[in-house]
Motif scaffolding. Structure first.
Motif, PDB file in Angstrom:
ATOM      1  N   SER A   1       0.880  -1.151   0.186  1.00  8.84           N
ATOM      2  CA  SER A   1       0.058  -0.024   0.069  1.00  8.84           C
ATOM      3  C   SER A   1       0.854   1.062   0.078  1.00  8.84           C
ATOM      4  O   SER A   1       1.958   1.391   0.427  1.00  8.84           O
ATOM      5  CB  SER A   1      -0.965  -0.053   1.258  1.00  8.84           C
ATOM      6  N   GLN A   2       0.403   2.204  -0.766  1.00  4.02           N
ATOM      7  CA  GLN A   2       0.956   3.557  -0.823  1.00  4.02           C
ATOM      8  C   GLN A   2       0.084   4.769  -0.392  1.00  4.02           C
ATOM      9  O   GLN A   2       0.478   6.016  -0.271  1.00  4.02           O
ATOM     10  CB  GLN A   2       1.407   3.849  -2.279  1.00  4.02           C
ATOM     11  N   ASN A   3      -0.995   4.361  -0.017  1.00  9.18           N
ATOM     12  CA  ASN A   3      -2.159   5.343   0.584  1.00  9.18           C
ATOM     13  C   ASN A   3      -3.089   4.641   1.453  1.00  9.18           C
ATOM     14  O   ASN A   3      -3.142   3.346   1.499  1.00  9.18           O
ATOM     15  CB  ASN A   3      -2.802   6.187  -0.504  1.00  9.18           C
ATOM     16  N   THR A   4      -3.966   5.598   2.153  1.00 12.34           N
ATOM     17  CA  THR A   4      -4.806   4.915   2.990  1.00 12.34           C
ATOM     18  C   THR A   4      -5.906   4.006   2.076  1.00 12.34           C
ATOM     19  O   THR A   4      -6.167   2.914   2.825  1.00 12.34           O
ATOM     20  CB  THR A   4      -5.488   6.073   3.631  1.00 12.34           C
ATOM     21  N   ILE A   5      -6.441   4.304   1.331  1.00  9.74           N
ATOM     22  CA  ILE A   5      -7.392   3.498   0.427  1.00  9.74           C
ATOM     23  C   ILE A   5      -6.651   2.099   0.195  1.00  9.74           C
ATOM     24  O   ILE A   5      -7.175   1.139   0.472  1.00  9.74           O
ATOM     25  CB  ILE A   5      -7.869   4.003  -1.013  1.00  9.74           C
ATOM     26  N   GLN A   6      -5.342   2.057  -0.198  1.00 10.59           N
ATOM     27  CA  GLN A   6      -4.705   0.770  -0.464  1.00 10.59           C
ATOM     28  C   GLN A   6      -4.438   0.179   0.807  1.00 10.59           C
ATOM     29  O   GLN A   6      -4.577  -1.163   0.672  1.00 10.59           O
ATOM     30  CB  GLN A   6      -3.474   1.155  -1.061  1.00 10.59           C
ATOM     31  N   ASN A   7      -4.221   0.920   2.052  1.00 10.05           N
ATOM     32  CA  ASN A   7      -4.032   0.324   3.197  1.00 10.05           C
ATOM     33  C   ASN A   7      -5.236  -0.522   3.308  1.00 10.05           C
ATOM     34  O   ASN A   7      -5.282  -1.791   3.756  1.00 10.05           O
ATOM     35  CB  ASN A   7      -3.905   1.230   4.355  1.00 10.05           C
ATOM     36  N   ALA A   8      -6.560  -0.174   3.497  1.00  8.27           N
ATOM     37  CA  ALA A   8      -7.670  -0.687   3.662  1.00  8.27           C
ATOM     38  C   ALA A   8      -7.981  -1.954   2.748  1.00  8.27           C
ATOM     39  O   ALA A   8      -8.408  -3.062   3.383  1.00  8.27           O
ATOM     40  CB  ALA A   8      -8.862   0.437   3.689  1.00  8.27           C
TER      41      ALA A   8
END
Length: 161
Positions: free
Chosen positions: A78-85
């Protein structure tokens, strides 16, 4: 039957004087929470952002000194919060989960909750949040809050893609 409580720590992508200070403070909070015995596993989430290696790998080095390596799950794309989720959900699909607690920064609250609540909305998993209030220079704190507000407004306009 879902039974486990999982702790999730997000990288921050923010360097202060060359150090991932915010991420480190999140890690320390997560270790304290994990040591209560309430959680079965910990997910370290963060890819290559502002460091030469994934944030999750850096977190693993620190966390593995305090928590058994078998209890650590790495999400390093992940490289951002959307990808984290999204990527955290992909990592957890095979786990028997009752709830997750996400550790992040207080200024990240609005956007973080919006994203994780949407991504996990069809899953029967309780989501909790634990926020770190950082002691930052006032101008840096203002900048981070303004950036978060702009990211959140863009998210409301564009949605999660």
């Amino acid at each position: 039957m879902a039974s486990e409580k999982i702790l999730v720590v997000l990288g921050s992508g923010i360097l202060i004087k060359g150090m991932p200070k915010l991420m480190m403070e999140r890690i320390y909070r997560a270790i304290r929470l994990f040591k209560t015995g309430e959680y079965k596993k910990i997910v370290l989430s963060g890819g290559i952002v502002n460091l030469p290696l994934p944030e999750a790998e850096l977190m693993r080095v620190i966390v593995s000194e305090k928590i058994d390596i078998k209890k650590i799950i790495i999400e390093d794309k992940s490289q951002n919060t959307i990808q984290n989720a999204i990527f955290v959900w992909e990592k957890l699909q095979k786990e028997k989960i009752k709830s997750i607690t996400i550790v992040s920064s207080k200024f990240h609250k609005r956007r973080l909750e919006h994203i994780f609540n949407q991504v996990f909305s069809h899953k029967k998993i309780e989501i909790k949040y634990s926020y770190v209030k950082h002691n930052l220079p006032p101008m840096l704190e203002l900048k981070l809050k303004v950036n978060e507000l702009l990211y959140y407004l863009a998210l409301l306009v564009r949605g999660i893609k």
